[in-house]
Design a protein around this motif. Sequence first.
Motif, PDB file in Angstrom:
ATOM      1  N   VAL A  30      -6.506  10.362  12.352  1.00  0.00           N
ATOM      2  CA  VAL A  30      -6.299  10.847  10.986  1.00  0.00           C
ATOM      3  C   VAL A  30      -7.575  11.540  10.511  1.00  0.00           C
ATOM      4  CG1 VAL A  30      -5.838  10.145   8.596  1.00  0.00           C
ATOM      5  CG2 VAL A  30      -4.633   9.042  10.492  1.00  0.00           C
ATOM      6  N   ASP A  31      -7.414  12.620   9.772  1.00  0.00           N
ATOM      7  CA  ASP A  31      -8.558  13.316   9.206  1.00  0.00           C
ATOM      8  C   ASP A  31      -9.376  12.360   8.353  1.00  0.00           C
ATOM      9  OD1 ASP A  31      -9.966  15.902   8.286  1.00  0.00           O
ATOM     10  OD2 ASP A  31      -9.318  14.985   6.401  1.00  0.00           O
ATOM     11  N   PRO A  32     -10.723  12.359   8.474  1.00  0.00           N
ATOM     12  CA  PRO A  32     -11.553  11.405   7.732  1.00  0.00           C
ATOM     13  C   PRO A  32     -11.313  11.420   6.225  1.00  0.00           C
ATOM     14  CG  PRO A  32     -12.861  12.456   9.429  1.00  0.00           C
ATOM     15  CD  PRO A  32     -11.529  13.156   9.426  1.00  0.00           C
ATOM     16  N   ALA A  33     -11.143  12.616   5.645  1.00  0.00           N
ATOM     17  CA  ALA A  33     -10.909  12.692   4.201  1.00  0.00           C
ATOM     18  C   ALA A  33      -9.579  12.038   3.831  1.00  0.00           C
ATOM     19  CB  ALA A  33     -10.931  14.145   3.736  1.00  0.00           C
ATOM     20  N   THR A  34      -8.557  12.285   4.653  1.00  0.00           N
ATOM     21  CA  THR A  34      -7.239  11.664   4.403  1.00  0.00           C
ATOM     22  C   THR A  34      -7.320  10.156   4.560  1.00  0.00           C
ATOM     23  OG1 THR A  34      -6.147  13.655   5.240  1.00  0.00           O
ATOM     24  CG2 THR A  34      -4.824  11.645   5.091  1.00  0.00           C
ATOM     25  N   ALA A  35      -8.031   9.706   5.596  1.00  0.00           N
ATOM     26  CA  ALA A  35      -8.180   8.268   5.829  1.00  0.00           C
ATOM     27  C   ALA A  35      -8.901   7.600   4.671  1.00  0.00           C
ATOM     28  CB  ALA A  35      -8.936   8.030   7.131  1.00  0.00           C
ATOM     29  N   ALA A  36      -9.933   8.258   4.140  1.00  0.00           N
ATOM     30  CA  ALA A  36     -10.669   7.695   3.011  1.00  0.00           C
ATOM     31  C   ALA A  36      -9.773   7.590   1.784  1.00  0.00           C
ATOM     32  CB  ALA A  36     -11.891   8.553   2.703  1.00  0.00           C
ATOM     33  N   ALA A  37      -8.945   8.623   1.576  1.00  0.00           N
ATOM     34  CA  ALA A  37      -8.040   8.610   0.421  1.00  0.00           C
ATOM     35  C   ALA A  37      -7.050   7.465   0.519  1.00  0.00           C
ATOM     36  CB  ALA A  37      -7.310   9.946   0.319  1.00  0.00           C
ATOM     37  N   PHE A  38      -6.473   7.262   1.701  1.00  0.00           N
ATOM     38  CA  PHE A  38      -5.500   6.188   1.855  1.00  0.00           C
ATOM     39  C   PHE A  38      -6.180   4.826   1.874  1.00  0.00           C
ATOM     40  CE2 PHE A  38      -2.548   9.501   2.659  1.00  0.00           C
ATOM     41  CZ  PHE A  38      -1.292   8.962   2.405  1.00  0.00           C
ATOM     42  N   GLY A  39      -7.455   4.778   2.303  1.00  0.00           N
ATOM     43  CA  GLY A  39      -8.200   3.535   2.183  1.00  0.00           C
ATOM     44  C   GLY A  39      -8.341   3.119   0.729  1.00  0.00           C
ATOM     45  N   SER A  40      -8.568   4.104  -0.151  1.00  0.00           N
ATOM     46  CA  SER A  40      -8.653   3.794  -1.575  1.00  0.00           C
ATOM     47  C   SER A  40      -7.281   3.425  -2.133  1.00  0.00           C
ATOM     48  CB  SER A  40      -9.221   4.994  -2.353  1.00  0.00           C
ATOM     49  OG  SER A  40      -8.320   6.091  -2.313  1.00  0.00           O
ATOM     50  N   LEU A  41      -6.211   3.986  -1.535  1.00  0.00           N
ATOM     51  CA  LEU A  41      -4.868   3.638  -1.999  1.00  0.00           C
ATOM     52  C   LEU A  41      -4.523   2.184  -1.717  1.00  0.00           C
ATOM     53  CD1 LEU A  41      -2.689   6.778  -1.139  1.00  0.00           C
ATOM     54  CD2 LEU A  41      -3.351   5.934  -3.396  1.00  0.00           C
ATOM     55  N   PHE A  42      -5.148   1.595  -0.702  1.00  0.00           N
ATOM     56  CA  PHE A  42      -4.947   0.168  -0.467  1.00  0.00           C
ATOM     57  C   PHE A  42      -5.416  -0.621  -1.693  1.00  0.00           C
ATOM     58  CE2 PHE A  42      -6.586  -3.970   0.909  1.00  0.00           C
ATOM     59  CZ  PHE A  42      -5.467  -4.499   1.548  1.00  0.00           C
ATOM     60  N   LEU A  43      -6.599  -0.285  -2.222  1.00  0.00           N
ATOM     61  CA  LEU A  43      -7.112  -0.950  -3.423  1.00  0.00           C
ATOM     62  C   LEU A  43      -6.265  -0.627  -4.642  1.00  0.00           C
ATOM     63  CD1 LEU A  43     -10.999  -0.646  -3.091  1.00  0.00           C
ATOM     64  CD2 LEU A  43      -9.680  -2.749  -3.336  1.00  0.00           C
ATOM     65  N   LEU A  44      -5.879   0.641  -4.770  1.00  0.00           N
ATOM     66  CA  LEU A  44      -5.039   1.017  -5.903  1.00  0.00           C
ATOM     67  C   LEU A  44      -3.678   0.330  -5.810  1.00  0.00           C
ATOM     68  CD1 LEU A  44      -5.883   4.823  -6.177  1.00  0.00           C
ATOM     69  CD2 LEU A  44      -6.618   2.986  -7.703  1.00  0.00           C
ATOM     70  N   GLY A  45      -3.189   0.130  -4.562  1.00  0.00           N
ATOM     71  CA  GLY A  45      -1.934  -0.591  -4.374  1.00  0.00           C
ATOM     72  C   GLY A  45      -2.035  -2.019  -4.866  1.00  0.00           C
ATOM     73  N   ILE A  46      -3.161  -2.659  -4.607  1.00  0.00           N
ATOM     74  CA  ILE A  46      -3.372  -4.021  -5.098  1.00  0.00           C
ATOM     75  C   ILE A  46      -3.370  -4.037  -6.624  1.00  0.00           C
ATOM     76  CG2 ILE A  46      -5.045  -5.905  -5.246  1.00  0.00           C
ATOM     77  CD1 ILE A  46      -5.879  -5.300  -2.404  1.00  0.00           C
ATOM     78  N   THR A  47      -4.099  -3.095  -7.227  1.00  0.00           N
ATOM     79  CA  THR A  47      -4.192  -3.043  -8.689  1.00  0.00           C
ATOM     80  C   THR A  47      -2.831  -2.758  -9.318  1.00  0.00           C
ATOM     81  OG1 THR A  47      -6.478  -2.250  -8.531  1.00  0.00           O
ATOM     82  CG2 THR A  47      -5.343  -1.917 -10.625  1.00  0.00           C
ATOM     83  N   ALA A  48      -2.132  -1.732  -8.809  1.00  0.00           N
ATOM     84  CA  ALA A  48      -0.820  -1.375  -9.354  1.00  0.00           C
ATOM     85  C   ALA A  48       0.203  -2.465  -9.060  1.00  0.00           C
ATOM     86  CB  ALA A  48      -0.354  -0.046  -8.767  1.00  0.00           C
ATOM     87  N   GLY A  49       0.112  -3.062  -7.882  1.00  0.00           N
ATOM     88  CA  GLY A  49       1.059  -4.111  -7.516  1.00  0.00           C
ATOM     89  C   GLY A  49       0.957  -5.321  -8.416  1.00  0.00           C
ATOM     90  N   ARG A  50      -0.264  -5.684  -8.790  1.00  0.00           N
ATOM     91  CA  ARG A  50      -0.436  -6.821  -9.697  1.00  0.00           C
ATOM     92  C   ARG A  50       0.106  -6.504 -11.082  1.00  0.00           C
ATOM     93  NH1 ARG A  50      -6.439  -8.640  -7.445  1.00  0.00           N
ATOM     94  NH2 ARG A  50      -5.604  -9.765  -5.648  1.00  0.00           N
ATOM     95  N   PHE A  51      -0.064  -5.274 -11.503  1.00  0.00           N
ATOM     96  CA  PHE A  51       0.490  -4.881 -12.797  1.00  0.00           C
ATOM     97  C   PHE A  51       2.013  -4.978 -12.775  1.00  0.00           C
ATOM     98  CE2 PHE A  51       2.162  -1.555 -15.642  1.00  0.00           C
ATOM     99  CZ  PHE A  51       1.641  -2.000 -16.849  1.00  0.00           C
ATOM    100  N   LEU A  52       2.630  -4.472 -11.710  1.00  0.00           N
ATOM    101  CA  LEU A  52       4.084  -4.527 -11.593  1.00  0.00           C
ATOM    102  C   LEU A  52       4.579  -5.958 -11.411  1.00  0.00           C
ATOM    103  CD1 LEU A  52       4.641  -1.434  -9.260  1.00  0.00           C
ATOM    104  CD2 LEU A  52       5.071  -1.570 -11.723  1.00  0.00           C
ATOM    105  N   ALA A  53       3.839  -6.760 -10.645  1.00  0.00           N
ATOM    106  CA  ALA A  53       4.253  -8.147 -10.406  1.00  0.00           C
ATOM    107  C   ALA A  53       4.285  -8.948 -11.697  1.00  0.00           C
ATOM    108  CB  ALA A  53       3.309  -8.812  -9.407  1.00  0.00           C
ATOM    109  N   GLY A  54       3.448  -8.564 -12.645  1.00  0.00           N
ATOM    110  CA  GLY A  54       3.424  -9.280 -13.915  1.00  0.00           C
ATOM    111  C   GLY A  54       4.751  -9.254 -14.643  1.00  0.00           C
ATOM    112  N   PHE A  55       5.547  -8.198 -14.426  1.00  0.00           N
ATOM    113  CA  PHE A  55       6.825  -8.080 -15.118  1.00  0.00           C
ATOM    114  C   PHE A  55       7.895  -9.006 -14.541  1.00  0.00           C
ATOM    115  CE2 PHE A  55       4.812  -3.967 -16.054  1.00  0.00           C
ATOM    116  CZ  PHE A  55       4.962  -3.923 -17.419  1.00  0.00           C
TER     117      PHE A  55
END
Length: 408
Positions: free
Chosen positions: A256-281
């Motif tokens: 995977v292109d390094p820039a793309t990999a870095a972006a999706f690496g950050s999406l793992f963290l954003l997934g945790i943050t967004a997932g907790r927000f959604l799980a609250g409902f």
Amino acid sequence: MYSLLLAIIYIAFVSLGLPDSLLGAGWPVMQQSLDVPVGFAGIVTMIIASGTVLSSLASERLTRRFGAGLVTAVSVAMTAAALFGFSASGEFWMLCLWAIPYGLGAGAVDAALNNYVALHYAARHMNWLHSFWGVGASISPFIMSYAITSGLGWSGAYLIVGVIQAVLTFALLVSLPLWGKVNTVTAPAADAAGDVDADPDAGETPAGKGSAHVSLATALRIPGVVLILAAFFAYCALESTSILWASTYLVEERAVDPATAAAFGSLFLLGITAGRFLAGFVADRVGDRQLIRGGFVAVGLGALMLALPLDTTIVALAGLVVAGLGSAPIYPAIIHSTPVNFGRRNSQAIIGIQMAAAYAGSTLAPPLFGALSAWAGLWILPLFLLVLVALGLVMSERLNRMVARRAV
């Protein structure tokens, strides 16, 4: 009073997340400024982790003696002082010195706040609060970037966050009279999966100022505690390993292109943050046990998607996002279920030990995987994650069965 204190706690969780990403974001500049090897960042993080483990284990005794509100306020004040110390550090040894109160303050406030929320607020708030921690952790790299580009330097970023923590300390001190006026949440008779509430102290007063101390040895002897510690260790180990190594795996093993990999690496963290927000409902309807079970299964699915030897990389990238979303509810649900599983009297002691297990998993797993990957190759990342998923799922399910038998 309920809403006012809850608002302060939400702000506290944002503020607590702020310092956690500063070192990683600023270290490339800090390392050059302090004229030390790149690997010296690990020394600072190890000192901080050691302090958090020690203060987490001591949090039960401190909370019973002084109350959750005062422990939280003093702990945040310690982290504020440490951040001011970081901002004034011109030598590496000074960072190491200030890392001591930083770690001690972070561990104590983490355990005290998590237990207070587990006792006094519904499951949805536990998920949303941890989502707000992710907001703070996501903001701090931008604070570091602003400080560096504006000429304030890395020390300016620590000063900014230190001021924020100092303001929060003042707000916590002013709010101290409110902490004893919020009613304890009564656990439901059964969760959405039909699991019976087996809180052995359902009618008892939770741990608080002046109550009897529950020693570490006593807490560890409570049936099921070792199981949940293993599950919590496994979750935090897989989370920290994914955060550190997922992008490298995508680049080295999946081309995977390094820039793309870095972006999706950050999406793992954003997934945790967004997932907790959604799980609250849905947390109050679904129940903590189902959230833990479903979370581990989703992380396992994400790891399998990472491992699939397909010509396209889309599935692997999507797997990382799925793993982040699956990770989201596990930590809050484990914490929130502690008073129900082990009793209100014991919850502060056990949550303190859980925090220690969490920090141990987060600290030990990434370098362990680094050593294993140097021997076998980075391809073992999905397998490593699946082993941790299996450990967490098996231990949590064994605890569920034990609690169910105890309730009969």
